[in-house]
Design a protein around this motif. Structure first.
Motif, short mmCIF file in Angstrom:
data_model
loop_
_atom_site.label_atom_id
_atom_site.label_comp_id
_atom_site.label_asym_id
_atom_site.label_seq_id
_atom_site.Cartn_x
_atom_site.Cartn_y
_atom_site.Cartn_z
N PHE A 68 0.84 -1.20 0.00
CA PHE A 68 0.00 0.00 0.00
C PHE A 68 0.87 1.25 0.00
CE2 PHE A 68 -2.21 3.41 2.29
CZ PHE A 68 -3.31 3.56 1.46
N HIS A 69 1.79 1.33 0.94
CA HIS A 69 2.69 2.48 1.03
C HIS A 69 3.80 2.37 0.00
CE1 HIS A 69 0.71 2.45 5.00
NE2 HIS A 69 0.75 3.76 4.83
N PHE A 70 4.41 3.49 -0.30
CA PHE A 70 5.52 3.48 -1.25
C PHE A 70 6.80 3.01 -0.58
CE2 PHE A 70 2.81 6.65 -3.44
CZ PHE A 70 2.70 5.98 -4.65
N SER A 71 7.64 2.37 -1.36
CA SER A 71 9.00 2.01 -0.95
C SER A 71 9.89 3.23 -1.18
CB SER A 71 9.50 0.84 -1.80
OG SER A 71 9.62 1.26 -3.16
N GLN A 72 11.17 3.08 -0.92
CA GLN A 72 12.12 4.16 -1.21
C GLN A 72 12.08 4.51 -2.69
OE1 GLN A 72 16.15 3.37 -0.01
NE2 GLN A 72 16.83 5.44 -0.45
N LEU A 73 12.02 3.51 -3.55
CA LEU A 73 11.94 3.74 -4.99
C LEU A 73 10.64 4.47 -5.34
CD1 LEU A 73 13.08 3.24 -7.87
CD2 LEU A 73 11.80 1.08 -7.85
N GLY A 74 9.54 4.07 -4.74
CA GLY A 74 8.25 4.73 -4.98
C GLY A 74 8.26 6.18 -4.53
N HIS A 75 8.84 6.44 -3.36
CA HIS A 75 8.94 7.82 -2.88
C HIS A 75 9.83 8.66 -3.80
CE1 HIS A 75 6.63 7.97 0.81
NE2 HIS A 75 7.08 6.76 1.11
N ALA A 76 10.91 8.07 -4.30
CA ALA A 76 11.79 8.79 -5.22
C ALA A 76 11.03 9.15 -6.50
CB ALA A 76 13.03 7.97 -5.53
N ALA A 77 10.26 8.21 -7.02
CA ALA A 77 9.49 8.47 -8.24
C ALA A 77 8.44 9.56 -8.00
CB ALA A 77 8.83 7.18 -8.73
N MET A 78 7.73 9.48 -6.88
CA MET A 78 6.72 10.49 -6.57
C MET A 78 7.35 11.86 -6.36
SD MET A 78 3.73 9.12 -6.73
CE MET A 78 2.55 9.99 -5.72
#
Length: 124
Positions: A68-78
């Motif tokens: 559900f929550h973003f990973s480090q990669l997801g946060h970087a993309a966002m």
């Protein structure tokens, strides 16, 4: 507890859609668009599809272990997409999340500031 069904998902989607519509309306009000203050709607957050692998499956590297929550990669993309949105003029903002740092907007001499309602139309 009960399982979430189609009806609940549809209701949630409708609420989220109305929230985005309210955001878009509110940011256009005069009190949020002055010479020294501006609120700008960033459209990439409205309909972010999950990142996909080349084979079309969801790329779970962008999500934490709870899916559900973003990973480090997801946060970087966002974060990268939000930064790009902040520098892109209204009407020219990207609406999809991109892989992190595949494109990174930078201020230019023509557009040295974060894009707002007023400066998006004054400078092309």
């Amino acid at each position: 507890s009960h399982a979430v069904g189609e009806k609940e998902l549809h209701e949630a989607y409708d609420r989220i859609t109305r929230w985005h519509e309210a955001d878009q309306y509110i940011v256009q009000l005069q009190e949020f668009q002055t010479n020294d203050f501006a609120v700008v709607y960033q459209p990439f957050t409205a309909h972010v599809p999950p990142p996909r692998l080349a084979n079309g499956e969801i790329d779970y590297r962008y999500f934490a272990s709870d899916c559900f929550h973003f990973s480090q990669l997801g946060h970087a993309a966002m974060a990268n997409t939000l930064w790009n949105n902040m520098l892109q003029p209204l009407g020219q903002k990207q609406v999809n999340m991109m892989p992190p740092f595949s494109h990174f907007e930078c201020p230019t001499e023509q557009r040295p500031y974060i894009a707002t309602f007023h400066n998006s139309w004054e400078r092309k």
